[in-house]
Design an enzyme around this catalytic site. Structure first.
Site, mmCIF file in Angstrom:
data_model
loop_
_atom_site.group_PDB
_atom_site.id
_atom_site.type_symbol
_atom_site.label_atom_id
_atom_site.label_comp_id
_atom_site.label_asym_id
_atom_site.label_seq_id
_atom_site.Cartn_x
_atom_site.Cartn_y
_atom_site.Cartn_z
ATOM 1 C CB SER A 14 -14.131 -3.494 0.542
ATOM 2 O OG SER A 14 -12.774 -3.359 0.845
ATOM 3 N N GLY A 15 -12.910 -6.450 -0.325
ATOM 4 C CA GLY A 15 -12.413 -7.482 -1.235
ATOM 5 C C GLY A 15 -11.898 -7.043 -2.592
ATOM 6 N N GLY A 16 -11.703 -5.740 -2.813
ATOM 7 C CA GLY A 16 -11.230 -5.283 -4.117
ATOM 8 C C GLY A 16 -12.291 -4.487 -4.866
ATOM 9 N NE ARG A 37 -3.947 -2.229 1.075
ATOM 10 C CZ ARG A 37 -4.010 -3.401 0.430
ATOM 11 N NH1 ARG A 37 -3.300 -3.599 -0.656
ATOM 12 N NH2 ARG A 37 -4.793 -4.367 0.868
ATOM 13 C CE LYS A 64 -13.335 -8.197 7.046
ATOM 14 N NZ LYS A 64 -12.480 -7.183 7.654
ATOM 15 C CD GLU A 124 -11.949 -11.454 6.403
ATOM 16 O OE1 GLU A 124 -11.234 -11.203 7.394
ATOM 17 O OE2 GLU A 124 -11.879 -10.832 5.339
HETATM 18 P P1 13P Z 1 -10.698 -5.370 2.441
HETATM 19 O O1 13P Z 1 -11.911 -4.588 2.822
HETATM 20 O O2 13P Z 1 -9.609 -4.527 1.848
HETATM 21 O O3 13P Z 1 -11.017 -6.600 1.657
HETATM 22 O O4 13P Z 1 -10.051 -5.863 3.808
HETATM 23 C C1 13P Z 1 -10.855 -6.319 4.794
HETATM 24 C C2 13P Z 1 -10.136 -7.341 5.569
HETATM 25 O O5 13P Z 1 -9.966 -7.222 6.760
HETATM 26 C C3 13P Z 1 -9.642 -8.531 4.869
HETATM 27 O O6 13P Z 1 -9.276 -9.505 5.796
#
Ligand code: 13P
Length: 346
Positions: free
Chosen positions: A268-270, A34, A226, A181
């Site tokens: 959010s995953g991308g 990042r 999640k 998650e």
């Molecule tokens: P993103 O929202 O960038 O996918 O990250 C959330 C997260 O904690 C992934 O483990």
């Protein structure tokens, strides 16, 4: 049995109306990526400065963020003035959380080049006790599931669900709320990764996860799920509309997530910042959901702030205001009240 009442209270606070979670638990490797994107060297100090900027964004932290997922380094770090970062966020009314998995590693066997299983169970009981002492009241463990024509394999889904359940039980034993998650990835090069295929794999994965949670005796009242949204893969030519994403995501969750679970906080995953916000809002607009549905975003909450900051002390206010804007938009989305024109008004 676990201290369910206390756990339930924490879980409910994590998904309080109009609030969501900031995922700031990027591993050292990920945060470096990042920072590379904005030309900033990743050091202990630059990582601290960046995260301190976010945690001191009072408007966002007090009004829109219920909790923050931290990385091991961050939960031990002090702000520039010597206050621990944990105390900084607690002063803003936000609950400290901690990423406890040690990453997704190649799953031994037939599909080792594609499939992964998340590690970190060894010594977890002791680590959780220490994290609790350091102030963590919830934790995160991320499993990743990759879609191809023939994958995921049953072996991959089962191994990841089992690890998630063992992690969740250990968390509850330690008085820590587990964020469970199971992420079905939306990236990857697979062309047949339609929204329908994502639905199929997400439904399967969640079903297996909840069976494993039951087998492990996890109290559903004291956890937060999640998940990914049900969405077409990024490389799929046939993209789904936001309305379709919302409809199929709700359908999938309703068929797999018991109503005893207090809250669902998406990754959010991308997805782009606005896409993640719009989809969350449309999901909540459908209404009549048995759980709170909110965000636990990393990239979709931070991308604009990271860019506005650019590693410069003189840009801290700009970084905070970019973060606050996204947090506010997602807070509205968690209430089903986001509108596109609110983005332009900012
Ligand atoms: P993103 O929202 O960038 O996918 O990250 C959330 C997260 O904690 C992934 O483990």
């Amino acid at each position: 049995m676990f201290m369910t009442e206390e756990l339930a209270k924490i879980a409910q606070a994590m998904v309080a109306p109009g609030k969501g979670i900031l995922a700031a638990d990027e591993s050292s490797g990920t945060i470096k990526k990042r920072f590379d994107s904005i030309g900033v060297t990743s050091t202990e100090d630059s990582r601290r400065d960046y995260r301190e900027m976010l945690f001191r964004a009072d408007d966002a932290m007090q009004n829109y963020v219920s909790g923050v997922i931290l990385y091991d380094e961050t939960i031990r770090q002090k702000a520039k003035d010597g206050t621990t970062l944990v105390d900084v966020m607690k002063a803003a009314g936000s609950i400290p959380g901690i990423k406890v998995d040690t990453g997704a590693k190649a799953l031994a066997g037939r599909n080792a080049s594609i499939e992964a299983v998340t590690e970190g169970l060894d010594g977890l009981r002791e680590r959780l006790a220490e994290y609790h002492q350091l102030g963590a009241r919830f934790a995160k463990w991320r499993a990743v599931i990759t879609i191809t024509d023939s994958l995921p394999s049953w072996n991959c889904v089962k191994a990841n669900a089992h690890a998630l359940a063992r992690y969740a039980a250990l968390c509850q034993e330690a008085g820590i709320v587990p964020i469970v998650e199971p992420e079905v990835l939306m990236d990857g090069a697979h062309a047949g990764h339609t929204i329908e295929r994502c639905y199929e794999v997400t439904e399967w994965t969640q079903r297996v996860v909840f069976q494993e949670l039951y087998d492990a005796g996890v109290a559903l009242e004291g956890m937060v799920l999640k998940p990914n949204m049900v969405i077409a893969g990024q490389k799929c030519a046939k993209q789904a509309s936001p309305e379709q994403v919302a409809e199929l995501t709700v359908k999938c969750l309703k068929s797999t997530v018991p109503s005893a679970v207090p809250g669902i906080a998406f990754l959010s995953g991308g997805q782009s910042d606005e896409q993640a916000t719009q989809n969350l809002s449309l999901i909540n607009e459908i209404g009549d959901l048995p759980w709170k549905v909110t965000f636990s975003y990393g990239r979709a909450l931070q991308a604009a702030a990271l860019k506005a900051w650019g590693g410069k002390a003189e840009n801290v206010a700009a970084g905070q205001s970019a973060f606050t804007h996204r947090a506010k938009m997602n807070s509205l989305a968690a209430l089903g009240q986001w509108k596109q024109n609110l983005e332009k008004a900012a």
